[in-house]
Design an enzyme around this catalytic site. Structure first.
Site, PDB file in Angstrom:
ATOM      1  N   GLY A 163       0.805  -1.208   0.000  1.00  7.69           N
ATOM      2  CA  GLY A 163       0.000   0.000   0.000  1.00  7.69           C
ATOM      3  C   GLY A 163       0.843   1.264   0.000  1.00  7.69           C
TER       4      GLY A 163
ATOM      5  N   GLU B 249       1.591   1.851  -3.513  1.00  5.46           N
ATOM      6  CA  GLU B 249       0.398   2.394  -4.170  1.00  5.46           C
ATOM      7  C   GLU B 249       0.206   3.872  -3.840  1.00  5.46           C
ATOM      8  OE1 GLU B 249      -2.639  -1.279  -4.788  1.00  5.46           O
ATOM      9  OE2 GLU B 249      -2.072  -0.897  -2.705  1.00  5.46           O
TER      10      GLU B 249
ATOM     11  N   GLU C  68       2.182  -8.588  -1.979  1.00  8.44           N
ATOM     12  CA  GLU C  68       0.863  -9.133  -1.659  1.00  8.44           C
ATOM     13  C   GLU C  68       0.686 -10.586  -2.070  1.00  8.44           C
ATOM     14  OE1 GLU C  68       0.138  -4.667  -1.908  1.00  8.44           O
ATOM     15  OE2 GLU C  68       1.417  -6.151  -2.865  1.00  8.44           O
TER      16      GLU C  68
END
Length: 258
Positions: free
Chosen positions: A109, A112, A132
């Site tokens: 994340g 991201e 992930e």
């Protein structure tokens, strides 16, 4: 805005700074923290005194990714009802420039979040990774989409499938980051670039961001039509009149964002 527990904010000149502030957890992102980040950015977006935004991280990492403890027991129905990625989607609606100043781990994340920035300045030694798949899942806040648009399908598949750590110089080679700097100069360089942008006409900066973003998804013809509309629109601004008048008069323009 909610009380800040996981980030800090500050303003230097015309630059709004959001700093991730869970250093003991390597700035892992829980849902409340993401909401705080988004709301802080939106507050800077509304502040007429802020022209550019910076996202950075305190401690040894920009962000090690999502808080796994928070989601380990979730199921599909709960996640659908939570609709947590709606908060992430709000970042893409921001019109002011966002500069990411990243270092250490930029994972999951955190990667991201970095990809949601318009420009990335990275410290030497920074590593990027989408881990992930090792947890039985995949990126869910835009990672497969934004990375693919930057580096292409085959390289994105290689990186995401393998969960490999991408050294900063490889990230630079593939256009993931704009610049690599010494760690001790990271924030200074981000502020320097932000200061340069803050002195430009704000309306033109916003419409340039819009047009370049559209170019990623639009056909060349559609993108050029969008660019032309924004070009014409800027001729209704005071900044355009000031910029061209200052050029003729051989002086520094004073842009007001109007």
């Amino acid at each position: 805005m909610t009380e800040l527990r996981f980030i800090t904010t500050s303003i230097q000149k015309e630059i709004g700074i959001v700093e991730l502030n869970r250093p003991k957890q390597y700035n892992s992102l829980n849902r409340q923290m993401v909401r705080e980040i988004v709301e802080a950015l939106e507050a800077f977006e509304r502040d007429e005194n802020v022209r550019v935004m910076i996202i950075s991280g305190r401690g040894k990492a920009f962000s090690s990714g999502a808080d796994i403890n928070e989601m380990a027991s979730d199921d599909s129905i709960r996640l659908e009802l939570l609709n947590q990625f709606a908060d992430w989607d709000r970042v893409a609606l921001l019109k002011k420039p966002i500069i990411g100043a990243v270092h250490g781990y930029v994972f999951g994340g955190g990667f991201e979040l970095a990809l949601s920035c318009d420009v990335l300045i990275a410290a030497e030694g920074t590593e990027f990774c989408f881990p992930e798949v090792n947890l039985g899942v995949m990126p869910g806040a835009g990672g497969t989409q934004r990375l693919t648009k930057l580096v292409g399908r085959t390289k994105a598949l290689e990186w995401i499938w393998s969960a490999k750590c991408i050294p900063v110089n490889e990230a630079l080679q593939y256009g993931v980051v704009n610049r690599v700097v010494q760690p001790e100069l990271l924030l200074e360089e981000a502020l320097k670039f932000a200061d340069t942008i803050s002195k430009k006409p704000p309306l033109a900066i916003r419409l340039i961001k819009e047009s370049v973003t559209k170019a990623v998804d639009y056909s060349l013809y559609e993108g050029m039509q969008y660019e032309r509309k924004n070009f014409y629109l800027l001729f209704s601004s005071e900044d355009q009149k000031e910029g061209m008048k200052a050029f003729v008069e051989k002086r520094t323009p004073q842009f007001k964002g109007r």
